[in-house]
Write an enzyme that holds these catalytic residues in place. Structure first.
Site, short mmCIF file in Angstrom:
data_model
loop_
_atom_site.label_atom_id
_atom_site.label_comp_id
_atom_site.label_asym_id
_atom_site.label_seq_id
_atom_site.Cartn_x
_atom_site.Cartn_y
_atom_site.Cartn_z
N THR A 15 0.83 -1.22 0.00
CA THR A 15 0.00 0.00 0.00
C THR A 15 0.85 1.26 0.00
O THR A 15 0.45 2.28 -0.54
CB THR A 15 -0.94 -0.03 1.23
OG1 THR A 15 -1.87 -1.07 1.03
CG2 THR A 15 -1.68 1.27 1.42
N THR A 95 1.58 -4.33 4.18
CA THR A 95 1.41 -4.57 5.61
C THR A 95 0.76 -5.92 5.93
O THR A 95 0.85 -6.38 7.06
CB THR A 95 0.58 -3.46 6.28
OG1 THR A 95 -0.74 -3.47 5.72
CG2 THR A 95 1.22 -2.11 6.11
C1 SIN Z 1 -0.22 -5.52 0.93
O1 SIN Z 1 -0.03 -6.12 1.98
O2 SIN Z 1 0.55 -5.59 -0.05
C2 SIN Z 1 -1.45 -4.69 0.76
C3 SIN Z 1 -1.94 -4.11 2.00
C4 SIN Z 1 -1.01 -3.12 2.63
O3 SIN Z 1 0.11 -2.89 2.25
O4 SIN Z 1 -1.48 -2.49 3.61
#
Ligand code: SIN
Length: 281
Positions: A15, A95
């Site tokens: 993200t 995340t």
């Molecule tokens: C991911 O984990 O690539 C998407 C979600 C995020 O980064 O919060």
């Protein structure tokens, strides 16, 4: 003027590298579309704290990562940190599985220099995006001699956590990474780390794991314990060629009778007679 520490930033997606169609969108955006060079360019203040070298290692949402990406990441971080001109490494990451990658690196990177993993809960295009400050804090932390010897650190939302302890606790909230049992190691204030604790368990340069030279990791499935759990997930894992199973049992690692039967009999059948029979003392 004294020379600034050099920090290598390894971009992997997530993200923090995401873009939405409107600034008010904090869900329904596309992760992993903005390159690490653009993330760095968006925070000119980074140049004030470190000399930067950015590398797009891959551009993948973290829920799509494979363990081969982990080996690639461990190699890239270890190689960068082995350079005498590099003071620390920052990894930008999705995340969803950030805590898993961070803990793997905590056990696999062979260096005492700082490794900081960061990400964001809001895409780069959002109003009040958290990625730029998280990146600024992560680079400042990786450039700080105070962060050396503490293993892999996770830096988001002004907090510094140990990779061993931290977990994502909320799907979309900014204060989502928490170390519920032992607490954070410290916090970032105006680009400077303020540490209150240090990890005492073995990690990085002193960990017992050596991944250098490995082409792949063995496939291990995680099977959950719950009320009424059957042996079906264990049998399915074995049928699909798992090299090992971690059974996340209830309480102190307890399981239902059916799961116990599968864990003993099916695993025994899969590997030969090395395990005792379920009725054996
Ligand atoms: C991911 O984990 O690539 C998407 C979600 C995020 O980064 O919060």
């Amino acid at each position: 003027m004294s020379k600034k520490p050099k920090v290598v930033i390894l971009g992997t997606g997530g993200t923090i590298a995401g873009a939405g169609s409107k600034a008010s969108n904090v869900t329904g955006y596309r992760p992993s579309v903005i390159g690490v060079d653009a993330l760095v360019a968006a925070v000119p203040q980074l140049k004030e704290v470190a000399e930067l070298e950015a590398q797009q290692l891959f551009q993948v949402a973290s829920y799509l990562l494979e363990t081969s990406h982990w080996l690639q990441l461990a190699r890239a971080a270890t190689d960068a940190l082995a350079r005498s001109d590099v003071s620390g490494v920052v990894i930008t990451h999705g995340t969803d599985t950030l805590e898993e990658t961070a803990y793997f690196l905590h056990l696999a990177v062979r260096s005492e220099k700082p490794v900081v993993v960061t990400g964001a809960m809001r895409p780069a295009t959002a109003l009040s995006a958290d990625g730029p400050m998280n990146l600024y804090n992560a680079v400042s932390l990786a450039a700080s001699p105070d962060a050396a010897g503490k293993g892999v650190l996770v830096a988001l939302n002004d907090r510094i956590a140990c990779a061993r302890d931290v977990t994502k606790t909320h799907t979309s909230g900014l204060e989502t990474f928490r170390s519920t049992e032992y607490g954070n190691l410290g916090q970032m204030e105006n680009g400077a780390p303020r540490f209150y604790r240090t990890p005492l368990r073995r990690h990085t340069a002193f960990a017992e794991f050596v991944v250098a030279g490995l082409e792949e990791l063995p496939r291990v499935e995680i099977v959950m314990g719950y009320v009424g759990a059957t042996g079906a997930p264990v049998a399915a894992a074995l049928a699909n060629g798992a090299s090992g199973i971690v059974y996340a049992g209830t309480g102190a690692g307890n399981f239902t009778a059916a799961a116990r039967e599968a864990l003993i009999e099916d695993v025994r059948a899969a590997i030969g007679s090395a395990l005792p029979r379920s009725g054996d003392p």
